[in-house]
Design a protein around this motif. Sequence first.
Motif, PDB file in Angstrom:
ATOM      1  N   UNK A   1       0.808  -1.228   0.000  1.00 30.98           N
ATOM      2  CA  UNK A   1       0.000   0.000   0.000  1.00 30.98           C
ATOM      3  C   UNK A   1       0.839   1.275   0.000  1.00 30.98           C
ATOM      4  N   UNK A   2       2.135   1.180   0.204  1.00 33.49           N
ATOM      5  CA  UNK A   2       2.962   2.398   0.264  1.00 33.49           C
ATOM      6  C   UNK A   2       3.302   2.926  -1.126  1.00 33.49           C
ATOM      7  N   UNK A   3       2.981   2.153  -2.162  1.00 33.95           N
ATOM      8  CA  UNK A   3       3.344   2.578  -3.515  1.00 33.95           C
ATOM      9  C   UNK A   3       2.205   3.334  -4.185  1.00 33.95           C
ATOM     10  N   UNK A   4       2.474   4.509  -4.750  1.00 28.90           N
ATOM     11  CA  UNK A   4       1.430   5.241  -5.487  1.00 28.90           C
ATOM     12  C   UNK A   4       0.962   4.411  -6.690  1.00 28.90           C
ATOM     13  N   UNK A   5      -0.335   4.473  -6.979  1.00 33.52           N
ATOM     14  CA  UNK A   5      -0.884   3.691  -8.090  1.00 33.52           C
ATOM     15  C   UNK A   5      -0.663   4.368  -9.437  1.00 33.52           C
ATOM     16  N   UNK A   6      -0.715   5.705  -9.425  1.00 38.81           N
ATOM     17  CA  UNK A   6      -0.799   6.439 -10.686  1.00 38.81           C
ATOM     18  C   UNK A   6       0.530   6.992 -11.197  1.00 38.81           C
ATOM     19  N   UNK A   7       1.571   6.910 -10.429  1.00 36.39           N
ATOM     20  CA  UNK A   7       2.817   7.574 -10.836  1.00 36.39           C
ATOM     21  C   UNK A   7       3.932   6.557 -11.037  1.00 36.39           C
ATOM     22  N   UNK A   8       4.984   7.026 -11.678  1.00 31.91           N
ATOM     23  CA  UNK A   8       6.171   6.193 -11.818  1.00 31.91           C
ATOM     24  C   UNK A   8       7.208   6.678 -10.818  1.00 31.91           C
ATOM     25  N   UNK A   9       7.835   5.743 -10.121  1.00 32.01           N
ATOM     26  CA  UNK A   9       8.820   6.144  -9.116  1.00 32.01           C
ATOM     27  C   UNK A   9      10.021   6.829  -9.743  1.00 32.01           C
ATOM     28  N   UNK A  10      10.365   6.374 -10.955  1.00 25.67           N
ATOM     29  CA  UNK A  10      11.515   6.969 -11.633  1.00 25.67           C
ATOM     30  C   UNK A  10      10.988   7.824 -12.779  1.00 25.67           C
ATOM     31  N   UNK A  11      11.483   9.060 -12.869  1.00 25.97           N
ATOM     32  CA  UNK A  11      10.999   9.967 -13.914  1.00 25.97           C
ATOM     33  C   UNK A  11      11.187   9.338 -15.288  1.00 25.97           C
ATOM     34  N   UNK A  12      10.175   9.540 -16.191  1.00 26.65           N
ATOM     35  CA  UNK A  12      10.171   8.879 -17.501  1.00 26.65           C
ATOM     36  C   UNK A  12      11.431   9.205 -18.305  1.00 26.65           C
ATOM     37  N   UNK A  13      11.862  10.487 -18.242  1.00 23.68           N
ATOM     38  CA  UNK A  13      13.015  10.882 -19.038  1.00 23.68           C
ATOM     39  C   UNK A  13      14.331  10.349 -18.452  1.00 23.68           C
ATOM     40  N   UNK A  14      14.243   9.632 -17.363  1.00 22.40           N
ATOM     41  CA  UNK A  14      15.447   9.160 -16.674  1.00 22.40           C
ATOM     42  C   UNK A  14      15.531   7.641 -16.659  1.00 22.40           C
ATOM     43  N   UNK A  15      14.517   6.996 -17.262  1.00 21.38           N
ATOM     44  CA  UNK A  15      14.351   5.562 -17.047  1.00 21.38           C
ATOM     45  C   UNK A  15      15.431   4.719 -17.730  1.00 21.38           C
ATOM     46  N   UNK A  16      15.936   5.194 -18.861  1.00 17.62           N
ATOM     47  CA  UNK A  16      16.928   4.426 -19.598  1.00 17.62           C
ATOM     48  C   UNK A  16      18.354   4.746 -19.171  1.00 17.62           C
ATOM     49  N   UNK A  17      18.499   5.758 -18.313  1.00 18.32           N
ATOM     50  CA  UNK A  17      19.850   6.215 -17.968  1.00 18.32           C
ATOM     51  C   UNK A  17      20.365   5.529 -16.711  1.00 18.32           C
ATOM     52  N   UNK A  18      21.682   5.527 -16.601  1.00 18.52           N
ATOM     53  CA  UNK A  18      22.283   5.096 -15.355  1.00 18.52           C
ATOM     54  C   UNK A  18      22.040   6.202 -14.323  1.00 18.52           C
ATOM     55  N   UNK A  19      21.571   5.826 -13.141  1.00 20.41           N
ATOM     56  CA  UNK A  19      21.232   6.850 -12.148  1.00 20.41           C
ATOM     57  C   UNK A  19      22.204   6.748 -10.982  1.00 20.41           C
ATOM     58  N   UNK A  20      23.267   7.506 -11.098  1.00 21.34           N
ATOM     59  CA  UNK A  20      24.329   7.422 -10.099  1.00 21.34           C
ATOM     60  C   UNK A  20      23.905   8.031  -8.765  1.00 21.34           C
TER      61      UNK A  20
END
Length: 238
Positions: A114-133
């Motif tokens: 229940x702690x996870x939002x239903x409607x949003x993505x935790x990682x920003x869409x424009x950042x999803x393919x990148x390495x996130x240091x």
Amino acid sequence: MKVTLKVYRFNPETDKEPHYDTFNVEAEPTDRVLDCLNKIRWQQDTTLSFRMSCAHGICGSDGLTINSQSALACQKLVKDYDYTKKILIEPLRYFDVVKDLIVDFKPFFERIKSINPQETQSIAKDNIEKERNQTIKERSQFDDALKCILCGCCYGACPVMIGEDREFIGPAAILREQRYLFDSRIADAQERMQIMQKPHGVWGCKSYYKCTVVCPKNIKVTEAILKTKKKITQEQTK
Ligand code: SF4
Ligand code: FES
């Protein structure tokens, strides 16, 4: 030497009420409580029901109430208790009993989900393919929370959950949310903070510190909850 265990029993198919059975087992002070339960099941009563898997404090499946305190049976030794007296073995508090020492974990995992939002993505869409240091310092903000093995011992120990508000989201779920709220890569912190502020959410915690005392991974659970409250308050006063 002989160790005596007084064990909670309840079979919903045959029992109207729970009762206790007493077993004497041959054990050393350095044997684990789990070893004693296995000896009972293997040598004396094959119907005794309890969960276990790894036997090494990894899987979190053998949380019990031992002498009135939540603990993993595989992490507690006979010598951790006064073994000249009966050692009392009961299911984890808060949860409904399925059979003997096995409890229904559904409410626990529902809260974790229940702690996870239903409607949003935790990682920003424009950042999803990148390495996130992340820097070591950034990562250290939620390192402790990652140690949680979802054993439920904190739920069985929390005075709010077992006495004041059975709907409280509970220590492990708030700890899991703290893991996300303090992750520098996360894009949905606002939604997550809203979830934490719902009725029975983070403000239900009264800082009894019982979760911290019993946590088998030595996680500073109450501290994580306080950090979460502080972050929400800071966000509101911006
Ligand atoms: Fe178990 Fe500790 Fe995680 Fe609670 S916070 S579920 S006691 S490991
Ligand atoms: Fe896996 Fe105890 S049996 S944690």
